[in-house]
Design a protein around this motif. Structure first.
Motif, PDB file in Angstrom:
ATOM      1  N   ILE A 168       0.843  -1.203   0.000  1.00  0.00           N
ATOM      2  CA  ILE A 168       0.000   0.000   0.000  1.00  0.00           C
ATOM      3  C   ILE A 168       0.874   1.248   0.000  1.00  0.00           C
ATOM      4  N   GLY A 169       1.987   1.198   0.719  1.00  0.00           N
ATOM      5  CA  GLY A 169       2.917   2.317   0.701  1.00  0.00           C
ATOM      6  C   GLY A 169       3.537   2.533  -0.660  1.00  0.00           C
ATOM      7  N   VAL A 170       3.724   1.460  -1.422  1.00  0.00           N
ATOM      8  CA  VAL A 170       4.219   1.599  -2.788  1.00  0.00           C
ATOM      9  C   VAL A 170       3.155   2.227  -3.687  1.00  0.00           C
ATOM     10  N   LEU A 171       1.909   1.863  -3.452  1.00  0.00           N
ATOM     11  CA  LEU A 171       0.817   2.301  -4.323  1.00  0.00           C
ATOM     12  C   LEU A 171       0.376   3.735  -4.059  1.00  0.00           C
ATOM     13  N   ALA A 229      -0.903   4.102 -16.279  1.00  0.00           N
ATOM     14  CA  ALA A 229      -0.853   3.734 -14.861  1.00  0.00           C
ATOM     15  C   ALA A 229      -0.180   2.380 -14.668  1.00  0.00           C
ATOM     16  N   PHE A 230      -0.503   1.424 -15.525  1.00  0.00           N
ATOM     17  CA  PHE A 230       0.104   0.095 -15.394  1.00  0.00           C
ATOM     18  C   PHE A 230       1.601   0.158 -15.653  1.00  0.00           C
ATOM     19  N   MET A 231       1.999   0.869 -16.703  1.00  0.00           N
ATOM     20  CA  MET A 231       3.417   0.970 -17.022  1.00  0.00           C
ATOM     21  C   MET A 231       4.183   1.686 -15.912  1.00  0.00           C
ATOM     22  N   GLY A 232       3.602   2.768 -15.377  1.00  0.00           N
ATOM     23  CA  GLY A 232       4.293   3.499 -14.322  1.00  0.00           C
ATOM     24  C   GLY A 232       4.504   2.666 -13.071  1.00  0.00           C
ATOM     25  N   ALA A 233       3.491   1.877 -12.693  1.00  0.00           N
ATOM     26  CA  ALA A 233       3.620   1.048 -11.494  1.00  0.00           C
ATOM     27  C   ALA A 233       4.499  -0.175 -11.740  1.00  0.00           C
ATOM     28  N   TRP A 234       4.395  -0.754 -12.917  1.00  0.00           N
ATOM     29  CA  TRP A 234       5.159  -1.976 -13.214  1.00  0.00           C
ATOM     30  C   TRP A 234       6.652  -1.691 -13.352  1.00  0.00           C
ATOM     31  N   ASP A 235       6.999  -0.537 -13.946  1.00  0.00           N
ATOM     32  CA  ASP A 235       8.404  -0.217 -14.210  1.00  0.00           C
ATOM     33  C   ASP A 235       9.064   0.569 -13.081  1.00  0.00           C
ATOM     34  N   ASP A 236       8.316   0.974 -12.074  1.00  0.00           N
ATOM     35  CA  ASP A 236       8.889   1.804 -11.013  1.00  0.00           C
ATOM     36  C   ASP A 236       9.940   1.021 -10.237  1.00  0.00           C
ATOM     37  N   PHE A 250       9.102  -7.650  -2.277  1.00  0.00           N
ATOM     38  CA  PHE A 250       9.753  -6.955  -3.384  1.00  0.00           C
ATOM     39  C   PHE A 250       8.912  -7.052  -4.648  1.00  0.00           C
ATOM     40  N   THR A 251       8.955  -5.998  -5.440  1.00  0.00           N
ATOM     41  CA  THR A 251       8.336  -6.035  -6.762  1.00  0.00           C
ATOM     42  C   THR A 251       9.335  -6.613  -7.768  1.00  0.00           C
ATOM     43  N   LEU A 252       8.873  -6.790  -8.982  1.00  0.00           N
ATOM     44  CA  LEU A 252       9.696  -7.487  -9.977  1.00  0.00           C
ATOM     45  C   LEU A 252      10.940  -6.681 -10.341  1.00  0.00           C
ATOM     46  N   THR A 253      10.817  -5.368 -10.449  1.00  0.00           N
ATOM     47  CA  THR A 253      11.985  -4.561 -10.818  1.00  0.00           C
ATOM     48  C   THR A 253      13.089  -4.642  -9.773  1.00  0.00           C
ATOM     49  N   ILE A 254      12.728  -4.705  -8.499  1.00  0.00           N
ATOM     50  CA  ILE A 254      13.747  -4.837  -7.450  1.00  0.00           C
ATOM     51  C   ILE A 254      14.319  -6.243  -7.448  1.00  0.00           C
ATOM     52  N   GLY A 255      13.452  -7.244  -7.619  1.00  0.00           N
ATOM     53  CA  GLY A 255      13.939  -8.623  -7.611  1.00  0.00           C
ATOM     54  C   GLY A 255      14.900  -8.906  -8.738  1.00  0.00           C
ATOM     55  N   LEU A 256      14.631  -8.345  -9.909  1.00  0.00           N
ATOM     56  CA  LEU A 256      15.537  -8.579 -11.041  1.00  0.00           C
ATOM     57  C   LEU A 256      16.896  -7.935 -10.834  1.00  0.00           C
ATOM     58  N   ASN A 257      16.978  -6.995  -9.932  1.00  0.00           N
ATOM     59  CA  ASN A 257      18.271  -6.359  -9.650  1.00  0.00           C
ATOM     60  C   ASN A 257      19.266  -7.358  -9.070  1.00  0.00           C
ATOM     61  N   TYR A 258      18.772  -8.409  -8.419  1.00  0.00           N
ATOM     62  CA  TYR A 258      19.663  -9.441  -7.892  1.00  0.00           C
ATOM     63  C   TYR A 258      20.357 -10.203  -9.008  1.00  0.00           C
ATOM     64  N   LEU A 259      19.752 -10.269 -10.183  1.00  0.00           N
ATOM     65  CA  LEU A 259      20.411 -10.925 -11.310  1.00  0.00           C
ATOM     66  C   LEU A 259      21.631 -10.146 -11.759  1.00  0.00           C
ATOM     67  N   HIS A 260      21.548  -8.830 -11.679  1.00  0.00           N
ATOM     68  CA  HIS A 260      22.697  -8.010 -12.059  1.00  0.00           C
ATOM     69  C   HIS A 260      23.807  -8.102 -11.024  1.00  0.00           C
TER      70      HIS A 260
END
Length: 303
Positions: A168-171, A229-236, A250-260
């Motif tokens: 909710i804090g993210v949203l 709205a979907f793109m802004g929330a999904w890519d944030d 974690f959201t997907l963008t943060i989780g994928l950072n572990y791959l890097h």
């Protein structure tokens, strides 16, 4: 005289050469061949710049571990395509749990933006009250404020509300974007007032005029708002990184950072994770593209 004899005696039709059809623009002006060729070359160049990186990432994600991805000259098509890199992504990080968290935030962001922007846009465009122009100016000024300049204030607000480390804090900070409100306002301004006046004469109140007349007429702009709205929330990435501290949220963008960070040298794994993140956006736009292009005209900026 028979029909066949009349046909024989009839003079042969003169074959007149057909003129090639002229290529014209919207104003009916003729476009020369070299101008048309130049336009297509520019379009192909823009297409290569925009779609090329995505296709290269897709090609990299399908290449096996024995195939060189840094060969010179580079090979675009994989010699032995495989989906093993996508399996490795799910084995390395809980990518589907992260995707579910992103989907929750993005879906809620679409609902709040569509509902809130439609209500605010209708109030700014169709209702008459004191201070309407000032309220519109406030939304315009809100677009000029960089997000980075208020992110500390947003964080302290979420902390005081006890919403840190929650979805909710993210949203909440982006649940109604000022850009979407202005898009809906301009779309409602393009509607003829005579329709609402007729409904008012028939006894319809403001809510009935909004739900039964205004909203069905701006479905295209609502689709534009939903996509934005979907793109802004999904890519944030920045705001969820600041608010969230529990890996399970974690959201997907943060989780994928572990791959890097963990597998910085494995470009195949990073490319597979990137395709997983981009695929929902492509699917959403493919479903709403017919409404998207119609909505751009509905919500065009009007002086």
């Amino acid at each position: 005289m028979s029909v066949a004899e009349k046909v024989r005696e009839a003079p042969a039709a003169v074959d007149t050469p057909r003129r090639p059809k002229r290529v014209t623009d919207e104003q009916g002006r003729r476009i020369r061949v070299w101008e048309l060729a130049l336009r297509y070359l520019l379009l192909l160049a823009v297409l290569a710049l925009t779609v090329g990186p995505f296709l290269w990432q897709l090609s990299t994600s399908l290449k096996g571990p024995t195939e060189d991805i840094f060969s010179s000259p580079p090979k675009f098509l994989p010699s032995d395509p495989t989906l093993h890199n996508y399996e490795r992504v799910s084995e390395t990080i809980p990518v589907w749990d992260y995707a579910l968290n992103s989907l929750k935030v993005a879906t809620a962001n679409v609902v709040t933006n569509c509902v809130g922007a439609a209500l605010a846009g209708y109030a700014l465009a169709r209702l008459r009250y004191r201070g309407r122009k000032v309220a519109t100016l406030v939304f315009i000024l809100a677009m000029l404020v960089p997000v980075e300049s208020i992110i500390i204030a947003q964080f302290t607000t979420m902390r005081d509300l006890g919403l840190n480390n929650t979805l909710i804090g993210v949203l909440l900070p982006a649940c109604i974007a000022s850009m979407n409100v202005l898009l809906m306002r301009n779309a409602f301004l393009n509607l003829p007032y005579e329709i609402e006046e007729a409904a008012y004469v028939d006894g319809a109140n403001a809510w009935q005029r909004f739900l039964r007349i205004a909203v069905p007429s701006v479905k295209g702009t609502l689709a534009v708002v939903a996509i934005f709205a979907f793109m802004g929330a999904w890519d944030d990435f920045l705001w969820p990184l600041i608010v969230l501290s529990d890996p399970d949220k974690f959201t997907l963008t943060i989780g994928l950072n572990y791959l890097h960070g963990t597998f910085a040298n494995d470009e195949r794994l990073v490319a597979a994770g990137t395709i997983i993140a981009v695929a929902p956006l492509i699917a959403l736009f493919a479903c709403l593209q017919r409404y998207f292009f119609r909505g751009v005209g509905e919500g065009a900026v009007k002086g």
